[in-house]
Design a protein around this motif. Structure first.
Motif, PDB file in Angstrom:
ATOM      1  N   GLY A  77       0.818  -1.219   0.000  1.00  0.00           N
ATOM      2  CA  GLY A  77       0.000   0.000   0.000  1.00  0.00           C
ATOM      3  C   GLY A  77       0.845   1.259   0.000  1.00  0.00           C
ATOM      4  N   SER A 111      -2.898   0.540  -4.653  1.00  0.00           N
ATOM      5  CA  SER A 111      -4.084  -0.128  -4.117  1.00  0.00           C
ATOM      6  C   SER A 111      -3.710  -1.115  -3.017  1.00  0.00           C
ATOM      7  CB  SER A 111      -4.808  -0.881  -5.229  1.00  0.00           C
ATOM      8  OG  SER A 111      -3.964  -1.909  -5.734  1.00  0.00           O
ATOM      9  N   LYS A 141      -2.925  -4.138  -3.729  1.00  0.00           N
ATOM     10  CA  LYS A 141      -3.336  -5.471  -4.199  1.00  0.00           C
ATOM     11  C   LYS A 141      -2.169  -6.433  -4.387  1.00  0.00           C
ATOM     12  CE  LYS A 141      -7.523  -3.939  -6.599  1.00  0.00           C
ATOM     13  NZ  LYS A 141      -8.009  -3.472  -7.923  1.00  0.00           N
ATOM     14  N   PRO A 201      -2.648   2.839   4.389  1.00  0.00           N
ATOM     15  CA  PRO A 201      -4.095   2.870   4.228  1.00  0.00           C
ATOM     16  C   PRO A 201      -4.546   2.247   2.910  1.00  0.00           C
ATOM     17  CG  PRO A 201      -3.192   5.086   4.554  1.00  0.00           C
ATOM     18  CD  PRO A 201      -2.041   4.175   4.466  1.00  0.00           C
ATOM     19  N   VAL A 202      -5.243   1.114   2.992  1.00  0.00           N
ATOM     20  CA  VAL A 202      -5.771   0.429   1.799  1.00  0.00           C
ATOM     21  C   VAL A 202      -7.176  -0.077   2.111  1.00  0.00           C
ATOM     22  CG1 VAL A 202      -3.526  -0.331   0.884  1.00  0.00           C
ATOM     23  CG2 VAL A 202      -4.743  -1.784   2.514  1.00  0.00           C
ATOM     24  N   GLN A 203      -7.934  -0.349   1.054  1.00  0.00           N
ATOM     25  CA  GLN A 203      -9.312  -0.841   1.194  1.00  0.00           C
ATOM     26  C   GLN A 203      -9.334  -2.324   0.845  1.00  0.00           C
ATOM     27  OE1 GLN A 203     -11.928   1.143   2.098  1.00  0.00           O
ATOM     28  NE2 GLN A 203     -10.486   2.830   2.361  1.00  0.00           N
ATOM     29  N   LEU A 204      -8.657  -3.144   1.616  1.00  0.00           N
ATOM     30  CA  LEU A 204      -8.579  -4.561   1.281  1.00  0.00           C
ATOM     31  C   LEU A 204      -8.753  -5.394   2.539  1.00  0.00           C
ATOM     32  CD1 LEU A 204      -5.420  -4.526  -1.039  1.00  0.00           C
ATOM     33  CD2 LEU A 204      -7.790  -4.780  -1.779  1.00  0.00           C
ATOM     34  N   ALA A 205      -9.357  -6.576   2.368  1.00  0.00           N
ATOM     35  CA  ALA A 205      -9.514  -7.492   3.493  1.00  0.00           C
ATOM     36  C   ALA A 205      -8.188  -8.209   3.739  1.00  0.00           C
ATOM     37  CB  ALA A 205     -10.616  -8.500   3.178  1.00  0.00           C
ATOM     38  N   ASP A 251      -1.202  -2.147  10.672  1.00  0.00           N
ATOM     39  CA  ASP A 251      -1.556  -0.929   9.928  1.00  0.00           C
ATOM     40  C   ASP A 251      -0.673   0.235  10.347  1.00  0.00           C
ATOM     41  OD1 ASP A 251      -3.972  -1.541   8.259  1.00  0.00           O
ATOM     42  OD2 ASP A 251      -4.684  -2.284  10.200  1.00  0.00           O
ATOM     43  N   GLU A 264       0.625   4.498   8.981  1.00  0.00           N
ATOM     44  CA  GLU A 264       0.271   5.633   8.107  1.00  0.00           C
ATOM     45  C   GLU A 264       1.514   6.176   7.393  1.00  0.00           C
ATOM     46  OE1 GLU A 264      -2.646   8.372   8.498  1.00  0.00           O
ATOM     47  OE2 GLU A 264      -3.920   6.606   8.714  1.00  0.00           O
ATOM     48  N   ASN A 306      -3.986   0.353  -9.828  1.00  0.00           N
ATOM     49  CA  ASN A 306      -5.263  -0.180  -9.369  1.00  0.00           C
ATOM     50  C   ASN A 306      -5.688  -1.436 -10.126  1.00  0.00           C
ATOM     51  OD1 ASN A 306      -7.255  -0.128  -7.514  1.00  0.00           O
ATOM     52  ND2 ASN A 306      -8.598   1.192  -8.708  1.00  0.00           N
TER      53      ASN A 306
END
Ligand code: CTP
Ligand code: CA
Length: 225
Positions: free
Chosen positions: A20, A37, A39, A61-65, A74, A76, A183
């Motif tokens: 990330g 992303s 990923k 900060p990422v939007q992933l499970a 986590d 910053e 992305n």
């Protein structure tokens, strides 16, 4: 080469992966950052865990499970990411730096929201530490793998990073090619290490991660740290 049937070939190994972007604050409501992303890093974490490794994933900060069985930390800022990385690097076999670390941070973070006034605003930036290079420079450093996201001269820049950061392997990709980075759900990588190179053609990031993890394991086996 390690066969696909050997599903637990990393049993007993510890892997640390960064993923990330990092986020560098300007004031309480603003930050500078990079496209990322997460990923690719998450896919590597999943693949290493599935191959039997104990996996720590240090992520911005990422939007992933979080992949099953992976220990996620986590963070910053680049400084926070480095603190976690240096701590975990002492007990890992392999360190894979997939994060898009901000090269600079804001020199003086304002305590209050910066108010809009003059036509121009100058921000003084300070260079962030190079996380992967600091891991590779440790006594008893792990097998250290970096990434190089380039838009031109991919091989030259990647080889330079391999040397300059004293890495065991670098994974280069041309992010200006459609489907190769940021992305996207697909990617292609060119791997360079001291003993050779290998092209992993365009495929899903999960399949690419599986191939990369296998390849790192086989180079590590040939030349253990
Ligand atoms: N990296 C890092 N810490 C930084 C910058 C980069 O650990 N402060 C790592 C990245 O995670 C990646 C590798 O170094 O594995 C290469 O990152 P890249 O941005 O391509 O290289 P830089 O050395 O920052 O060079 P430049 O951005 O000028 O190309
Ligand atoms: Ca950079």
């Amino acid at each position: 080469f390690l066969s696909d049937g050997d599903s637990d070939y990393l049993a007993g190994q510890t892997w640390v992966i960064t993923a990330g972007p990092t986020r560098e604050p300007m004031d309480p409501v603003r930050f500078i950052s990079n496209h990322s992303s997460g990923k690719m890093g998450f896919a590597i974490a999943r693949a290493a865990q599935q191959a039997g490794a104990k996996v720590y994933l240090i992520c911005g900060p990422v939007q992933l499970a979080t992949p099953a069985g992976v220990e996620r930390i986590d963070v910053e800022t680049a400084i926070d990411m480095q603190t976690q990385a240096l701590q975990l690097a002492l007990k890992t076999d392999v360190f894979v730096a997939c994060a898009a670390v901000a090269d600079y941070r804001v020199a003086q973070v304002a305590e209050q929201k910066i108010k809009k006034s003059s036509q121009q605003l100058q921000l003084l930036l300070e260079k962030n530490p190079d996380i992967v290079a600091s891991v590779a420079a440790l006594d008893n450093a792990p097998f250290t793998v970096g990434f190089a996201a380039e838009t031109e001269n991919v091989e030259t820049y990647a080889q330079q990073k391999l040397q300059r950061k004293n890495l065991q392997m670098i994974c280069a990709n041309n992010v200006s090619t459609p489907g190769h980075g940021f992305n996207s759900d697909t990617n292609a990588l060119s791997l360079y290490w001291r003993g050779g190179n290998l092209k992993l053609p365009l495929t899903s990031k999960q399949e690419l991660a599986r191939q990369l993890v296998q390849h790192i394991a086989s180079v590590l086996k040939e030349c253990p740290q």
